[in-house]
Design an enzyme around this catalytic site. Structure first.
Site, PDB file in Angstrom:
ATOM      1  N   TYR A  26       0.842  -1.197   0.000  1.00  0.00           N
ATOM      2  CA  TYR A  26       0.000   0.000   0.000  1.00  0.00           C
ATOM      3  C   TYR A  26       0.877   1.247   0.000  1.00  0.00           C
ATOM      4  O   TYR A  26       0.598   2.207  -0.705  1.00  0.00           O
ATOM      5  CB  TYR A  26      -0.932  -0.007   1.222  1.00  0.00           C
ATOM      6  CG  TYR A  26      -1.944  -1.125   1.176  1.00  0.00           C
ATOM      7  CD1 TYR A  26      -3.127  -0.979   0.468  1.00  0.00           C
ATOM      8  CD2 TYR A  26      -1.709  -2.326   1.831  1.00  0.00           C
ATOM      9  CE1 TYR A  26      -4.059  -2.005   0.408  1.00  0.00           C
ATOM     10  CE2 TYR A  26      -2.628  -3.361   1.785  1.00  0.00           C
ATOM     11  CZ  TYR A  26      -3.802  -3.192   1.073  1.00  0.00           C
ATOM     12  OH  TYR A  26      -4.714  -4.211   1.015  1.00  0.00           O
ATOM     13  N   ASN A  49     -12.712  -0.725  -4.943  1.00  0.00           N
ATOM     14  CA  ASN A  49     -12.254  -0.798  -6.334  1.00  0.00           C
ATOM     15  C   ASN A  49     -13.393  -1.184  -7.290  1.00  0.00           C
ATOM     16  O   ASN A  49     -13.826  -2.327  -7.312  1.00  0.00           O
ATOM     17  CB  ASN A  49     -11.125  -1.823  -6.427  1.00  0.00           C
ATOM     18  CG  ASN A  49     -10.636  -2.063  -7.831  1.00  0.00           C
ATOM     19  OD1 ASN A  49     -10.950  -1.321  -8.755  1.00  0.00           O
ATOM     20  ND2 ASN A  49      -9.864  -3.117  -7.989  1.00  0.00           N
ATOM     21  N   CYS A  57      -6.540  -5.416  -7.451  1.00  0.00           N
ATOM     22  CA  CYS A  57      -6.325  -5.040  -6.053  1.00  0.00           C
ATOM     23  C   CYS A  57      -5.799  -6.204  -5.211  1.00  0.00           C
ATOM     24  O   CYS A  57      -5.189  -5.973  -4.168  1.00  0.00           O
ATOM     25  CB  CYS A  57      -7.592  -4.454  -5.448  1.00  0.00           C
ATOM     26  SG  CYS A  57      -9.056  -5.484  -5.615  1.00  0.00           S
ATOM     27  N   HIS A  58      -5.974  -7.439  -5.677  1.00  0.00           N
ATOM     28  CA  HIS A  58      -5.441  -8.581  -4.916  1.00  0.00           C
ATOM     29  C   HIS A  58      -3.915  -8.584  -4.917  1.00  0.00           C
ATOM     30  O   HIS A  58      -3.302  -9.271  -4.113  1.00  0.00           O
ATOM     31  CB  HIS A  58      -5.988  -9.908  -5.479  1.00  0.00           C
ATOM     32  CG  HIS A  58      -5.534 -10.226  -6.865  1.00  0.00           C
ATOM     33  ND1 HIS A  58      -6.071  -9.595  -7.970  1.00  0.00           N
ATOM     34  CD2 HIS A  58      -4.578 -11.075  -7.323  1.00  0.00           C
ATOM     35  CE1 HIS A  58      -5.467 -10.067  -9.056  1.00  0.00           C
ATOM     36  NE2 HIS A  58      -4.563 -10.959  -8.694  1.00  0.00           N
ATOM     37  N   GLU A  86      -0.975 -16.923  -9.953  1.00  0.00           N
ATOM     38  CA  GLU A  86      -0.223 -15.985 -10.794  1.00  0.00           C
ATOM     39  C   GLU A  86       1.285 -16.163 -10.645  1.00  0.00           C
ATOM     40  O   GLU A  86       2.051 -15.466 -11.291  1.00  0.00           O
ATOM     41  CB  GLU A  86      -0.609 -14.547 -10.442  1.00  0.00           C
ATOM     42  CG  GLU A  86      -2.047 -14.224 -10.795  1.00  0.00           C
ATOM     43  CD  GLU A  86      -2.404 -12.774 -10.516  1.00  0.00           C
ATOM     44  OE1 GLU A  86      -1.595 -12.033  -9.907  1.00  0.00           O
ATOM     45  OE2 GLU A  86      -3.501 -12.371 -10.925  1.00  0.00           O
TER      46      GLU A  86
END
Length: 103
Positions: A26, A49, A57-58, A86
């Protein structure tokens, strides 16, 4: 002539840039968007979001690499599953430092 972007828009633009297999904190997003002390505001923007999944946002995590603040699916376990898919690596419950953007 480019219109002036709000801090919120700059935050979403920075989060959009986080590649698969990486995360950002953040605080990092706040710095990149021009307000280094606004990490909590970044958290609020991630919580609200409207552009998911284009704004991933993850891929935004706490300053230590800990997973925090995710409301989709089953919360943090869903966030971790998404990141693992990912290619993000973990050491225990925190993202491996190698996968955290630091610039």
């Amino acid at each position: 002539m480019q219109m002036h972007m709000s801090f919120r828009d700059r935050v979403y633009e920075e989060v959009r840039k986080i590649p698969r297999g990486k995360v950002a904190t953040y605080g990092y997003i706040a710095r990149m968007a021009g307000k280094p002390k606004a990490a909590r505001a970044v958290g609020m923007y991630m919580r609200t979001n409207p552009f998911a999944p284009k704004v991933p946002c993850h891929r935004v995590v706490g300053s230590t690499g800990a997973l925090v603040g995710f409301s989709a699916g089953n919360g943090l376990s869903t966030k971790k599953e998404m990141l693992l898919r990912e290619g993000v690596r973990f050491r225990g419950n925190k993202v491996d430092k190698e996968d955290i953007l630091t610039k």
